[in-house]
Scaffold this motif. Structure first.
Motif, short mmCIF file in Angstrom:
data_model
loop_
_atom_site.label_atom_id
_atom_site.label_comp_id
_atom_site.label_asym_id
_atom_site.label_seq_id
_atom_site.Cartn_x
_atom_site.Cartn_y
_atom_site.Cartn_z
N SER A 131 0.81 -0.96 -0.15
CA SER A 131 0.00 -0.12 -0.05
C SER A 131 1.02 1.27 0.06
O SER A 131 0.54 2.14 -0.71
N GLY A 172 1.56 4.49 -3.20
CA GLY A 172 1.53 5.90 -3.06
C GLY A 172 2.74 6.67 -3.52
O GLY A 172 2.85 7.87 -3.49
N GLU A 200 -0.92 11.87 0.63
CA GLU A 200 -1.89 11.69 -0.12
C GLU A 200 -2.79 10.46 -0.14
O GLU A 200 -3.92 10.49 -0.34
N VAL A 201 -1.90 9.51 0.33
CA VAL A 201 -2.59 8.12 0.22
C VAL A 201 -3.44 7.98 1.67
O VAL A 201 -4.56 7.43 1.53
N ALA A 208 -4.92 10.40 3.01
CA ALA A 208 -6.16 11.19 2.98
C ALA A 208 -7.35 10.30 2.04
O ALA A 208 -8.34 10.63 2.27
N ARG A 209 -6.85 9.49 1.21
CA ARG A 209 -7.77 8.85 0.20
C ARG A 209 -8.17 7.27 1.08
O ARG A 209 -9.34 6.82 1.00
N PHE A 210 -7.47 6.94 2.06
CA PHE A 210 -7.85 5.58 2.67
C PHE A 210 -7.26 6.01 4.30
O PHE A 210 -6.52 5.35 4.57
N PRO A 211 -7.95 6.60 4.70
CA PRO A 211 -7.87 7.07 6.36
C PRO A 211 -7.79 5.94 7.35
O PRO A 211 -7.13 6.09 8.02
#
Length: 243
Positions: free
Chosen positions: A159, A163, A179-180, A182-185
């Protein structure tokens, strides 16, 4: 040391000597460094001399896998299936710590090697000796997957790599890039919930010792419960017996 190296170079060439030298070379410089030419140089012979004992590099790799699998502790007599399976899996993991190239080599083979088949057969034998049906033993081996060989793929490494996009200044190993995250908290939250000891990792992309044993014990406890319940795969989905 120089005298020992010279003595080794004078030892008659044999398949066993070639395989152990190949393992040592892979341990030192990685499996990608292994070639018949480099191996011959280490052994002080011409490359063609190797082919009298190993037909090709594929046969060499198979033999190397058998050498390292042979380092796994044998079963302990009358120890019980759960203790035997756990102890041998952790012994396999220790073997992989000594030979971090081995997981990739094992996964690259189209067919399991004789020593690997013997190891897997003995693990099924431990389950059968513990009273497992062939049905349950079959599903246990599938559930264990590569973990029965001492390794499993680490979830969060992949994972985080996804990113990075080749960034030269990546985030610390325990954190997702912003940024990763933020997308997958939710993934980001649990990724930093506990520290991971990089020194305990078997190989790149593999889980650490604590996580490995945690998952292994969850599996073994669940398998023990199913065994005690008399589980079979013919039971309708969703149906279970009360313990």
């Amino acid at each position: 040391m120089a005298e020992q190296a010279e003595t080794l170079r004078r030892t008659p060439l044999s398949r066993d000597r070639i395989l152990h030298a190949a393992v040592a070379l892979a341990d030192l410089a990685g499996i990608e460094s292994l070639s018949m030419r480099n191996l011959a140089q280490d052994l002080g012979v011409v490359p063609m001399a190797l082919y009298k004992h190993v037909a090709n590099k594929d046969e060499l790799l198979d033999g190397m896998i058998d050498v390292v699998v042979g380092e796994i502790d044998p079963p302990v007599r009358d120890a019980g299936w759960k203790h035997t399976v756990r102890r041998r899996i952790l012994s396999a993991r220790e073997m992989l710590r000594r030979h971090p190239w081995a997981p990739l080599a094992i996964e690259s083979r189209n067919m399991a090697t004789p020593a690997l088949l013997a190891y897997l057969d003995s693990m099924v034998g431990a389950l059968r000796a513990g009273g497992f049906s062939t049905d349950l033993a079959h599903h246990v081996m599938h559930a264990m997957g590569s973990r029965i060989l001492g390794f499993s793929q680490e979830l969060f490494d992949a994972s985080r790599r996804a990113g990075r996009s080749g960034a030269t200044d990546p985030e610390p190993p325990a954190a997702f890039p912003p940024e990763v995250a933020a997308r997958f908290p939710h993934l980001a939250e649990i990724a930093v919930a506990a520290s991971h000891d990089d020194a305990s990792v078997v190989g790149q992309g593999c889980d650490d010792q604590f996580e490995f044993e945690f998952a292994l014990d969850l599996l073994l406890d669940g398998i023990e419960r199913l065994h005690q319940e008399g589980w079979t795969s013919s039971r309708p989905p969703g149906e279970r017996q009360d313990g």
